[in-house]
Design a protein around this motif. Structure first.
Motif, short mmCIF file in Angstrom:
data_model
loop_
_atom_site.label_atom_id
_atom_site.label_comp_id
_atom_site.label_asym_id
_atom_site.label_seq_id
_atom_site.Cartn_x
_atom_site.Cartn_y
_atom_site.Cartn_z
N MET A 1 -11.31 24.87 79.98
CA MET A 1 -11.85 24.07 78.74
C MET A 1 -11.94 22.20 79.12
O MET A 1 -11.17 22.08 80.05
N PRO A 2 -12.47 21.97 78.20
CA PRO A 2 -12.80 20.60 78.81
C PRO A 2 -11.79 19.22 78.33
O PRO A 2 -11.19 19.82 77.24
N ARG A 3 -11.88 18.34 79.37
CA ARG A 3 -11.02 17.29 79.12
C ARG A 3 -11.78 16.57 77.53
O ARG A 3 -12.51 16.72 77.39
N ALA A 11 -2.44 9.96 68.34
CA ALA A 11 -4.23 9.53 67.72
C ALA A 11 -3.93 10.93 66.79
O ALA A 11 -4.73 11.42 66.36
N LEU A 12 -3.48 12.45 67.20
CA LEU A 12 -3.20 13.23 66.02
C LEU A 12 -2.29 13.14 64.92
O LEU A 12 -3.21 13.61 64.27
N VAL A 89 -9.66 18.47 64.49
CA VAL A 89 -9.44 20.10 64.75
C VAL A 89 -8.67 21.03 65.13
O VAL A 89 -8.66 22.26 65.85
N GLY A 90 -9.85 20.77 66.07
CA GLY A 90 -10.46 21.14 67.92
C GLY A 90 -9.13 20.90 68.29
O GLY A 90 -8.83 22.04 68.65
N TRP A 91 -8.50 20.44 68.13
CA TRP A 91 -7.52 19.59 69.39
C TRP A 91 -6.74 20.40 68.60
O TRP A 91 -4.78 21.04 69.00
N ILE A 92 -6.38 20.40 67.04
CA ILE A 92 -4.58 21.26 66.00
C ILE A 92 -4.89 22.48 66.95
O ILE A 92 -3.87 23.33 67.37
#
Length: 193
Positions: A1-3, A11-12, A89-92
């Motif tokens: 999984m890329p950083r 930020a979220l 959305v990817g982060w969540i």
């Protein structure tokens, strides 16, 4: 999984607010506090402004308006960009889908509970149970004022529910451990052993 380029959970929170509508940082901070998100995110003015600058620098958000009301300083209103929405959305998805090692201080302390001896350990855990009981009651009141009254949709406070359930589970464990200390089923090694 890329950083991820930005991993600060504040930020979220900013990206989440900007999904609703464009806002300036002062409004972001006020909204986070009003919704009691400051129990989920560390919110202070300096870190919030730094976070907004970082999000803008990475093109996850962009200024859409700068306005001044009366004698107040100019306020820059920000909105998410297409990249910011994709990253959000990817982060969540990643945070919900993939458990990560977190290192709560309480767990570190519990791993050395024996150092306190049975009486002091029971006293410390009793104080924690009292504090957890108070925190749960306060959280229930906040949820009633916000979600129960219909002022805020439940989905916007769902992490508060999650935290409350975690505290309730911790309280159950804490009370059981206190009882085990008192009844001797959680044995302490003999002194010097």
């Amino acid at each position: 999984m890329p950083r991820r380029a930005i991993s600060n959970t504040l930020a979220l929170a900013v990206l989440g607010l900007l999904q609703e509508r464009p806002m300036h940082p002062y409004e972001m901070a006020a909204t986070l506090r009003e919704r009691h998100k400051d129990s989920s995110f560390k919110v202070n003015s300096g870190s919030l402004y730094d976070t907004v600058e970082s999000l803008a620098r990475h093109a996850w958000i962009e200024p859409v308006e700068t306005a001044r009301e009366g004698n107040r300083p100019e306020r820059t209103v920000y909105a998410t960009t297409a990249l910011g929405r994709t990253e959000f959305v990817g982060w969540i998805d990643e945070l919900i889908r993939t458990p990560v090692a977190e290192y709560p201080k309480f767990m570190a302390a519990v791993s050395y509970l024996g150092a306190l001896g049975p009486d002091r350990a029971a006293d410390a855990l009793t104080d924690r149970a009292t504090n957890l009981t108070r925190r749960i009651a306060e959280t229930n009141a906040v949820l009633e004022q916000t979600v129960g009254s219909g002022a805020v949709p439940r989905l916007f406070m769902i992490e508060v529910e999650c935290a409350r359930h975690a505290w309730e589970a911790e309280l159950t464990w804490t009370r059981r451990t206190i009882a085990e200390i008192h009844d001797g089923t959680l044995a302490w090694p003999a002194a010097g052993a």
